[in-house]
Design a protein around this motif. Structure first.
Motif, PDB file in Angstrom:
ATOM      1  N   LEU A 949       0.821  -1.206   0.000  1.00 23.58           N
ATOM      2  CA  LEU A 949       0.000   0.000   0.000  1.00 23.58           C
ATOM      3  C   LEU A 949       0.857   1.258   0.000  1.00 23.58           C
ATOM      4  N   ILE A 950       1.878   1.281   0.855  1.00 25.27           N
ATOM      5  CA  ILE A 950       2.751   2.455   0.919  1.00 25.27           C
ATOM      6  C   ILE A 950       3.503   2.637  -0.400  1.00 25.27           C
ATOM      7  N   GLU A 951       3.966   1.528  -0.980  1.00 22.70           N
ATOM      8  CA  GLU A 951       4.691   1.612  -2.251  1.00 22.70           C
ATOM      9  C   GLU A 951       3.776   2.114  -3.367  1.00 22.70           C
ATOM     10  N   ALA A 952       2.537   1.637  -3.373  1.00 24.82           N
ATOM     11  CA  ALA A 952       1.588   2.095  -4.388  1.00 24.82           C
ATOM     12  C   ALA A 952       1.280   3.580  -4.222  1.00 24.82           C
ATOM     13  N   LYS A 953       1.130   4.012  -2.976  1.00 21.80           N
ATOM     14  CA  LYS A 953       0.835   5.432  -2.731  1.00 21.80           C
ATOM     15  C   LYS A 953       1.982   6.314  -3.205  1.00 21.80           C
ATOM     16  N   ASP A 954       3.211   5.895  -2.947  1.00 17.78           N
ATOM     17  CA  ASP A 954       4.360   6.683  -3.393  1.00 17.78           C
ATOM     18  C   ASP A 954       4.424   6.752  -4.914  1.00 17.78           C
ATOM     19  N   TRP A 955       4.145   5.631  -5.564  1.00 17.94           N
ATOM     20  CA  TRP A 955       4.220   5.629  -7.030  1.00 17.94           C
ATOM     21  C   TRP A 955       3.117   6.495  -7.635  1.00 17.94           C
ATOM     22  N   VAL A 956       1.893   6.381  -7.109  1.00 19.83           N
ATOM     23  CA  VAL A 956       0.789   7.185  -7.634  1.00 19.83           C
ATOM     24  C   VAL A 956       1.046   8.668  -7.371  1.00 19.83           C
ATOM     25  N   ALA A 957       1.611   8.991  -6.217  1.00 18.96           N
ATOM     26  CA  ALA A 957       1.942  10.381  -5.931  1.00 18.96           C
ATOM     27  C   ALA A 957       2.979  10.905  -6.920  1.00 18.96           C
ATOM     28  N   GLY A 958       3.955  10.069  -7.278  1.00 20.64           N
ATOM     29  CA  GLY A 958       4.934  10.481  -8.280  1.00 20.64           C
ATOM     30  C   GLY A 958       4.312  10.712  -9.641  1.00 20.64           C
ATOM     31  N   VAL A 959       3.383   9.828 -10.014  1.00 28.20           N
ATOM     32  CA  VAL A 959       2.680  10.011 -11.286  1.00 28.20           C
ATOM     33  C   VAL A 959       1.886  11.319 -11.277  1.00 28.20           C
ATOM     34  N   PHE A 960       1.189  11.569 -10.181  1.00 29.70           N
ATOM     35  CA  PHE A 960       0.373  12.783 -10.082  1.00 29.70           C
ATOM     36  C   PHE A 960       1.244  14.040 -10.149  1.00 29.70           C
ATOM     37  N   GLY A 961       2.407  13.987  -9.536  1.00 31.15           N
ATOM     38  CA  GLY A 961       3.264  15.162  -9.535  1.00 31.15           C
ATOM     39  C   GLY A 961       3.947  15.420 -10.857  1.00 31.15           C
ATOM     40  N   ASN A 962       4.175  14.378 -11.650  1.00 26.66           N
ATOM     41  CA  ASN A 962       4.876  14.533 -12.928  1.00 26.66           C
ATOM     42  C   ASN A 962       3.959  14.921 -14.078  1.00 26.66           C
ATOM     43  N   GLY A 981      -7.758  10.575  -7.739  1.00 35.85           N
ATOM     44  CA  GLY A 981      -8.768   9.767  -7.063  1.00 35.85           C
ATOM     45  C   GLY A 981      -8.180   8.577  -6.338  1.00 35.85           C
ATOM     46  N   VAL A 982      -7.255   7.877  -7.001  1.00 41.92           N
ATOM     47  CA  VAL A 982      -6.606   6.728  -6.352  1.00 41.92           C
ATOM     48  C   VAL A 982      -5.790   7.185  -5.150  1.00 41.92           C
ATOM     49  N   LEU A 983      -5.115   8.310  -5.292  1.00 39.05           N
ATOM     50  CA  LEU A 983      -4.295   8.823  -4.197  1.00 39.05           C
ATOM     51  C   LEU A 983      -5.154   9.197  -2.992  1.00 39.05           C
ATOM     52  N   VAL A 984      -6.307   9.808  -3.249  1.00 40.99           N
ATOM     53  CA  VAL A 984      -7.200  10.174  -2.152  1.00 40.99           C
ATOM     54  C   VAL A 984      -7.715   8.937  -1.436  1.00 40.99           C
ATOM     55  N   ARG A 985      -8.140   7.938  -2.212  1.00 44.85           N
ATOM     56  CA  ARG A 985      -8.684   6.726  -1.586  1.00 44.85           C
ATOM     57  C   ARG A 985      -7.604   5.992  -0.786  1.00 44.85           C
ATOM     58  N   LEU A 986      -6.396   5.899  -1.344  1.00 40.72           N
ATOM     59  CA  LEU A 986      -5.306   5.258  -0.596  1.00 40.72           C
ATOM     60  C   LEU A 986      -4.983   6.030   0.674  1.00 40.72           C
ATOM     61  N   GLY A 987      -4.958   7.350   0.564  1.00 44.68           N
ATOM     62  CA  GLY A 987      -4.650   8.156   1.741  1.00 44.68           C
ATOM     63  C   GLY A 987      -5.678   8.001   2.833  1.00 44.68           C
ATOM     64  N   GLU A 988      -6.949   7.932   2.455  1.00 43.68           N
ATOM     65  CA  GLU A 988      -8.001   7.740   3.453  1.00 43.68           C
ATOM     66  C   GLU A 988      -7.856   6.413   4.174  1.00 43.68           C
ATOM     67  N   GLY A 989      -7.598   5.355   3.416  1.00 48.21           N
ATOM     68  CA  GLY A 989      -7.465   4.042   4.039  1.00 48.21           C
ATOM     69  C   GLY A 989      -6.253   3.952   4.935  1.00 48.21           C
ATOM     70  N   ILE A 990      -5.128   4.502   4.486  1.00 53.92           N
ATOM     71  CA  ILE A 990      -3.910   4.435   5.294  1.00 53.92           C
ATOM     72  C   ILE A 990      -4.042   5.288   6.548  1.00 53.92           C
ATOM     73  N   GLU A 991      -4.668   6.445   6.420  1.00 46.03           N
ATOM     74  CA  GLU A 991      -4.839   7.311   7.582  1.00 46.03           C
ATOM     75  C   GLU A 991      -5.760   6.682   8.611  1.00 46.03           C
ATOM     76  N   LYS A 992      -6.797   5.983   8.143  1.00 49.88           N
ATOM     77  CA  LYS A 992      -7.751   5.381   9.067  1.00 49.88           C
ATOM     78  C   LYS A 992      -7.150   4.205   9.809  1.00 49.88           C
ATOM     79  N   TRP A 993      -6.316   3.419   9.132  1.00 47.75           N
ATOM     80  CA  TRP A 993      -5.772   2.205   9.745  1.00 47.75           C
ATOM     81  C   TRP A 993      -4.251   2.296   9.886  1.00 47.75           C
ATOM     82  N   GLN A 994      -3.749   3.475  10.192  1.00 53.71           N
ATOM     83  CA  GLN A 994      -2.303   3.645  10.277  1.00 53.71           C
ATOM     84  C   GLN A 994      -1.699   2.896  11.453  1.00 53.71           C
TER      85      GLN A 994
END
Length: 1004
Positions: A949-962, A981-994
């Protein structure tokens, strides 16, 4: 060419004079030691060279060719084939001058007589020197053509393409025949002369020249390049111009025929390395499987064959080539003979399995290296025939079981691999199932040979750790396999109450019973005669019954009939005598009957196919427009209609699918692609458990183009959604039998308006399929995924700016839709577990397991298919649609989620996506589908896949920034929106169950 050649005079020979000339030609055949000399016949090779250089007349040319064709009195070799500088010059002049000026005339003189000028020329050039001279001339003309076109854009010599065409025709004619290489080798050996040591020294470079010439790709590459130039200068009416030497596949088949001729000759046992070296080089031409299939079929799978000759060929290959060829043989035998057996272990399958085992046994014989490769194939991490039926594993184990040490080794390695934690966590489930079959079969053999050995193995820590690791696995299927193996082996060794019993769930009871029965299967190495017959075309009854039950369970359940009385006011438009029956209309006159010309009236119009065999016959007739059109328009309805009635579709499903995939639009039909796709979709819907794995296997292993492979993925994606109830084809209603439907007036009494048994409220209707059918469905799913977040982001100060800007425009244009979206959040429709299980086992698992196996393959062809940008993006979208169609109620959803998530994070896949918006969008759609179906499992995802999950979030964040975005409605803007959208959903899930992630991410 007619403009360049103007005849000066023509002489006709008739009557007695013609008979005298024919008699003189017969007396001067090339094989004759005495030759009748004419006045113009040369007396030496030097004289022949001078005659050829001075533009000889036709009679002088024939006399010279007849002299050059004479056999030398000492070694019985034609004069022209003796290695000497003069002979090389003569061949060069024949290719560059004589062939260019006299080829058309000589072809007209091609008769049955061996002394015709055409056959004399071919006889003189049928040597290694002749082939090399042709290739040198081809290369020179190709370079001249390229230099002219690159410099001025126009060719200075307009006859270059004509000369290339002549040389290609000569080359293709010369190489015809199955004994060419054997004759070249015998000529090279005979012409060496001298004692044995001197002969061997002279022979070695000539043999290497033969291997380099025919085993390399020089002939095919030059011929293909010349053919492209000839076609570029051809007129439109000559578009069908093809030379077999320029086709790598046809050339490989020719090479295979020559290798078979060599192996069956008397010199093969004395010089075995030559055939093996030639075979090894042929495997590198790009069609190694086709070459292996042809040689195997001629030397092993044919009546009066000699399998030992194939074993001799295989044993002299390098070790890496031996392994590659042996594994290819196992795959060929499985696909041709054993795949139809499926999961059948009855007595009916034993003769065929024994025959395949006999073929393998004759090939392997007592070769220790080949036996070790069989053990490696059974126990390797990527072996055991991924996606193949259990029959090939039974055949290989029957060969290995002849030696006690080998079968024990297989069992020990299988047991150690079965309990390995990394293997349980990362290996595809299809791979684990194949290895479980090997483990159970080998345990049965060991128990029959040495029961005490199996008992001791089950008392060791390896066995206990294997069962413990399996029962502690996070995925249900992995735990189930551990229970099955534990019960099966315990039943062999333990007695009474000591036997393990895990009380397998009823849903998997049939699979568990079948798997445990593998320990009782015992196959023998039998005669290969059953392989000479045609392969089986029907499935065993037991397997067919299970497929029928599975298919019936896969359909959505019918709604219960309404009870009680129904009172409905009938419309006044219908009279009291109207019973809902429509009378036949008066027959109209046939338009053809009114034709003025009776010869134009067609009375032989083909009728629509009624049976599947007729449909197959129509599809095979690719030269008849009417039959092709009828077959394509009738296929979707006929297949769906026959799916539940009889066994026609089941018995011919793979043949129909192969014809539909390989069909080309020869007549430029309207809606050709749509009709072809609908026919394949009908096949998958009719027999999902058979055709799902078949299409997945065809995508990776079949010899098809990119567009044909893309159609396979589209078919799997659309058919999975139809099986899940998200789509409803218009052909379903047309395929229903009239006896199963009610008149429209009566149907109103029993069915409520706007409802249907097979079309849920949220489904859509599949009509004409556009080229981007999967893209349209993927975009609609993405819109539903982003809509709630977009509506919320528009009203909040937090949230991605891209979402706020796009959503603000959306709210201005569609206020009602936004109000509806804000109030109610779309939910995934819950579907029966039977359908979800079917999509998982027959669609998702074969596709993703074969992809993971292909990633570790060394075949450049497979990797080229996998990493084609268009195919890879379409493949990922197909997997996303399948897992989305399976829904959140799928029992195997955790395993599917892990496998797809890791595939999306694969280094090769992400590297390929750099700079490719289409592939990046496909990966984001994959993450979106996973997050959508796992909406209620975010805690489990954070607990089991925290690092991913963390690896996917980092990759999607890189895509969004580029991504820059900014182009309203553009592709980059859409990808940026999806990444947000994917970044928001991942962030919500990770924040809730951190807090769940803390323990797993220590040291990450």
């Amino acid at each position: 060419m007619d403009d360049f050649l103007t005849p000066v005079s023509t002489i006709r020979i008739t009557g007695k004079k013609e008979a005298d000339v024919s008699r003189s030609l017969v007396n001067s055949q090339p094989n004759s030691s005495t030759t009748t000399q004419t006045k113009t016949s040369p007396t030496s090779t030097e004289d022949a060279l001078q005659v050829l250089k001075q533009q000889p007349s036709y009679d002088e040319l024939i006399a010279t060719l007849r002299f050059l064709s004479r056999h030398h009195p000492d070694n019985d070799i034609p004069t022209i084939r003796l290695p000497s500088p003069t002979s090389a010059q003569v061949v060069q002049v024949l290719v560059s001058e004589i062939v260019t000026n006299h080829w058309i005339i000589l072809k007209e003189d091609a008769g049955d007589s061996k002394n015709s000028g055409y056959k004399l020329l071919l006889y003189c050039l049928s040597s290694i020197t002749g082939i090399n001279a042709i290739l040198v001339r081809l290369r020179a003309l190709i370079q001249e053509y390229k230099s002219d076109t690159e410099g001025s854009g126009k060719v200075k010599r307009p006859d270059i393409h004509l000369n290339l065409e002549t040389l290609l025709d000569l080359l293709a004619t010369l190489l015809k025949g199955d004994g060419w290489i054997l004759e070249a080798w015998q000529t090279a050996r005979t012409s060496t002369g001298g004692d044995a040591a001197t002969s061997a020294v002279r022979m070695r470079p000539r043999v290497q020249e033969i291997l380099a010439l025919f085993g390399g790709g020089r002939i095919v590459s030059l011929a293909a390049e010349a053919e492209a130039i000839v076609k570029a200068n051809k007129t439109a009416k000559d578009d069908n111009y093809d030379i077999w030497v320029a086709d790598a596949q046809q050339y490989t088949t020719w090479l295979g025929r020559n290798i078979v001729t060599w192996q069956l000759s008397d010199v093969s046992p004395r010089h075995p390395k030559f055939g093996s070296e030639l075979f090894s080089k042929g495997l590198k031409l790009g069609h190694g499987d086709a070459l292996t299939k042809h040689v195997l079929g001629e030397l092993v799978l044919k009546k009066m064959s000699e399998p030992s000759r194939f074993g001799l060929l295989l044993s002299n290959l390098p070790p890496t080539e031996q392994r590659k060829v042996l594994f290819s043989i196992l795959k060929l035998l499985s696909s041709k003979y054993l795949d139809r057996l499926g999961h059948c272990e009855s007595e009916e399958s034993k003769p065929l399995v024994a025959a395949v085992a006999g073929a393998l046994g004759s090939i392997v014989a007592e070769n220790s290296s080949l036996k070790n490769y069989l053990v490696e194939w059974l126990t390797g991490s990527s072996g055991a025939g991924l996606g193949e039926g259990v029959g090939i594993r039974r055949a290989v184990l029957a060969v290995v079981s002849r030696h006690r040490h080998d079968i024990v080794t297989v069992l020990e390695k299988s047991l150690g691999q079965f309990g390995d934690q990394l293997y349980i966590k990362h290996s595809p489930m299809l791979q684990q199932e194949a290895h479980v079959e090997v483990l159970l079969l080998s345990a049965g053999y060991v128990h029959r040979v040495s029961p005490i050995k199996l008992t001791l193995m089950m008392r060791t820590g390896v066995w206990l750790n294997a069962i413990s690791n399996r029962l502690a696995a996070p995925h249900q299927k992995a735990r189930l396999l551990g229970m099955v193996v534990g019960e099966a082996l315990s039943n062999l060794v333990d007695k009474g109450d000591k036997r393990l019993n895990f009380d397998t769930e009823k849903e998997f009871e049939d699979m568990a019973i079948w798997s445990k029965g593998l320990t009782q299967v015992s196959d023998e190495v039998g005669s290969i005669e059953p392989l000479f017959e045609s392969p089986p075309t029907t499935l065993p009854k037991k397997k067919a019954a299970s497929l029928k039950a599975t298919h019936a369970a896969a359909r959505p359940p019918a709604q219960p009939p309404q009870t009680g009385f129904i009172i409905e006011e009938l419309s006044d438009e219908e009279g009291p005598g109207d019973d809902g029956l429509v009378p036949y209309a008066k027959p109209e006159s046939d338009a053809e009957d009114s034709d003025d010309d009776p010869t134009l009236i067609r009375r032989d119009k083909p009728k629509a196919p009624v049976y599947v065999r007729d449909l197959i016959r129509y599809l095979r007739d690719t030269d008849n427009y009417d039959l092709q059109k009828l077959a394509l328009t009738s296929a979707p309805t006929l297949i769906r209609r026959k799916a539940e009635y009889g066994t026609e579709v089941k018995e011919h499903a793979d043949e129909l699918a192969g014809l539909l995939i390989g069909l080309s639009d020869k007549f430029d039909m309207e809606d050709f692609d749509d009709l072809r796709l609908q026919g394949m979709i009908a096949l998958v819907v009719a027999q999902p458990k058979i055709m799902g794995p078949w299409f997945a296997k065809t995508f990776f292993d079949g010899d098809f183009s990119i567009s044909q492979r893309a159609s396979v993925l589209i078919v799997l994606g659309l058919s999975s959604r139809e099986l899940a109830g998200f789509e409803a084809s218009t052909y379903s209603a047309a395929a229903a039998f009239p006896s199963k439907t009610l008149p429209e007036r009566v149907e109103k009494l029993y069915l409520p308006q706007n409802t249907s048994f097979y079309q849920p409220k949220s489904s859509s209707s599949l009509k004409a399929l556009p080229p981007n059918a999967l893209d349209g469905i993927a975009h609609s799913i993405a819109d539903n995924f982003l809509a709630p977040m977009a509506a919320e982001a528009a009203d909040s100060a937090t949230g991605p700016n891209a979402l706020k800007l796009s959503t603000f425009t959306f709210r201005l244009n569609n206020p009602e839709k936004v109000r509806h979206i804000t109030k109610t959040k779309p939910r995934i429709r819950s579907i029966p577990n039977t359908t979800a299980s079917l999509l998982s086992s027959s669609f998702f698992t074969p596709l993703i397991s074969r992809f993971q196996a292909a990633l570790h393959s060394s075949s450049s062809r497979i990797r080229g298919i996998l990493f084609n940008p268009y195919l890879l993006s379409l493949y990922i979208k197909t997997l996303a649609l399948i897992i989305h169609a399976s829904g959140p109620s799928t029992l195997s959803l955790p395993q599917m989620t892990v496998e797809l998530w890791r595939l999306l994070l694969n280094t090769s896949v992400r590297t390929q996506a750099v700079g490719d918006l289409q592939l990046t969008q496909a990966i984001l759609l994959g993450f979106m589908a996973l997050l959508d179906v796992n909406e209620d499992r975010m805690r489990d995802l954070c607990q089991e896949m925290g690092r991913e999950l963390i690896e996917a979030k980092d990759w999607v964040a890189g895509v969004f920034g580029n991504l820059r975005g900014g182009d309203e409605g553009g592709e980059e803007e859409q990808v940026k929106m999806l990444a947000a959208g994917v970044l928001v959903r991942l962030g919500e899930g990770i924040e809730k169950w951190q807090l769940v992630l803390v323990g797993d991410l220590i040291g990450f």
